[in-house]
Write a protein that holds these residues in place. Structure first.
Motif, PDB file in Angstrom:
ATOM      1  N   GLU A  55       6.316   1.415   5.604  1.00 31.74           N
ATOM      2  CA  GLU A  55       6.454   0.765   7.393  1.00 31.74           C
ATOM      3  C   GLU A  55       7.004   0.037   7.452  1.00 31.74           C
TER       4      GLU A  55
ATOM      5  N   LEU B 127      -7.340   2.111   8.922  1.00 32.48           N
ATOM      6  CA  LEU B 127      -7.356   1.627   8.464  1.00 32.48           C
ATOM      7  C   LEU B 127      -7.442   0.211   8.888  1.00 32.48           C
TER       8      LEU B 127
ATOM      9  N   CYS C 259       1.944   6.446  11.197  1.00 32.63           N
ATOM     10  CA  CYS C 259       2.108   4.692  10.410  1.00 32.63           C
ATOM     11  C   CYS C 259       2.979   4.154  10.932  1.00 32.63           C
ATOM     12  N   ARG C 260       4.381   4.947  11.404  1.00 35.34           N
ATOM     13  CA  ARG C 260       4.687   3.881  12.476  1.00 35.34           C
ATOM     14  C   ARG C 260       4.222   3.552  13.497  1.00 35.34           C
TER      15      ARG C 260
ATOM     16  N   LEU D  35       3.196   4.206   4.475  1.00 36.89           N
ATOM     17  CA  LEU D  35       2.714   3.166   5.259  1.00 36.89           C
ATOM     18  C   LEU D  35       3.141   1.926   4.548  1.00 36.89           C
TER      19      LEU D  35
ATOM     20  N   VAL E 256       0.089   9.607   1.758  1.00 43.01           N
ATOM     21  CA  VAL E 256       0.118   8.634   2.804  1.00 43.01           C
ATOM     22  C   VAL E 256       0.429   6.854   2.355  1.00 43.01           C
TER      23      VAL E 256
ATOM     24  N   VAL F 234       1.124   0.490  12.634  1.00 41.88           N
ATOM     25  CA  VAL F 234       2.478  -1.005  11.775  1.00 41.88           C
ATOM     26  C   VAL F 234       2.648  -1.452  13.357  1.00 41.88           C
TER      27      VAL F 234
ATOM     28  N   CYS G 266       2.877  12.292   9.592  1.00 46.19           N
ATOM     29  CA  CYS G 266       2.728  10.869   9.054  1.00 46.19           C
ATOM     30  C   CYS G 266       3.537  10.171   9.101  1.00 46.19           C
ATOM     31  N   GLN G 267       4.567   9.963   9.201  1.00 47.29           N
ATOM     32  CA  GLN G 267       5.678   8.541   9.423  1.00 47.29           C
ATOM     33  C   GLN G 267       5.589   8.180  10.276  1.00 47.29           C
TER      34      GLN G 267
END
Length: 143
Positions: free
Chosen positions: A24, A95, A130-131, A21, A17, A134, A126-127
């Motif tokens: 990204e 985060l 994370c996207r 992250l 991960v 971010v 996960c992508q």
């Protein structure tokens, strides 16, 4: 970005991960990212257990040692395929962005995703998470 603490049973969830992250964050063009190897070497030179990087005090100290103004740290709380007929992927992460000088948390987010669609991979879940995190960070970033 500091290594993510892995709170899951999957031995490489924090690294997997964290790599997504980092990619990204880099893709936005708005962050200077230190090489993961340099960060880990600094942490291990200090004999700091990676499980304690989750605390803001340790993240702040490491950020100061690295000469960083801001650090992102956190944990992976879920990274698995749920048991059942379809083995659906599920991921969760937490985060925070810390101002190294003041110790103030400037941004925090949590995300938990799962899919009822068996053709979506755990990596894709996960992508997407994370996207989105971010994008939120970029939209609300203080400094």
């Amino acid at each position: 970005m500091l290594p993510l603490v892995n709170l899951t049973a999957h031995p490489q969830a924090g690294r997997a991960v964290g790599d997504i992250l980092t990619t990204e964050l880099y893709a936005t063009g708005k962050f200077t990212i230190l090489e993961r190897t340099a960060i880990i070497e600094r942490i291990l030179d200090d004999e700091t257990d990676l499980d304690f990087v989750m605390t803001s005090a340790v993240a702040r100290r490491i950020g100061k040692d690295l000469g960083a103004g801001l650090v992102i740290f956190g944990s992976v709380s879920e990274y698995r395929y749920m048991r059942g007929i379809d083995q659906n992927p599920a991921a969760g992460m937490n985060l925070r962005m810390l101002d190294v000088d003041t110790g103030e948390i400037l941004w925090a987010a949590s995300s938990s995703r799962s899919s009822g669609w068996y053709r979506i991979s755990l990596n894709q879940i996960c992508q997407e998470a994370c996207r989105d995190m971010v994008a939120d960070l970029v939209a609300t970033r203080v400094p």
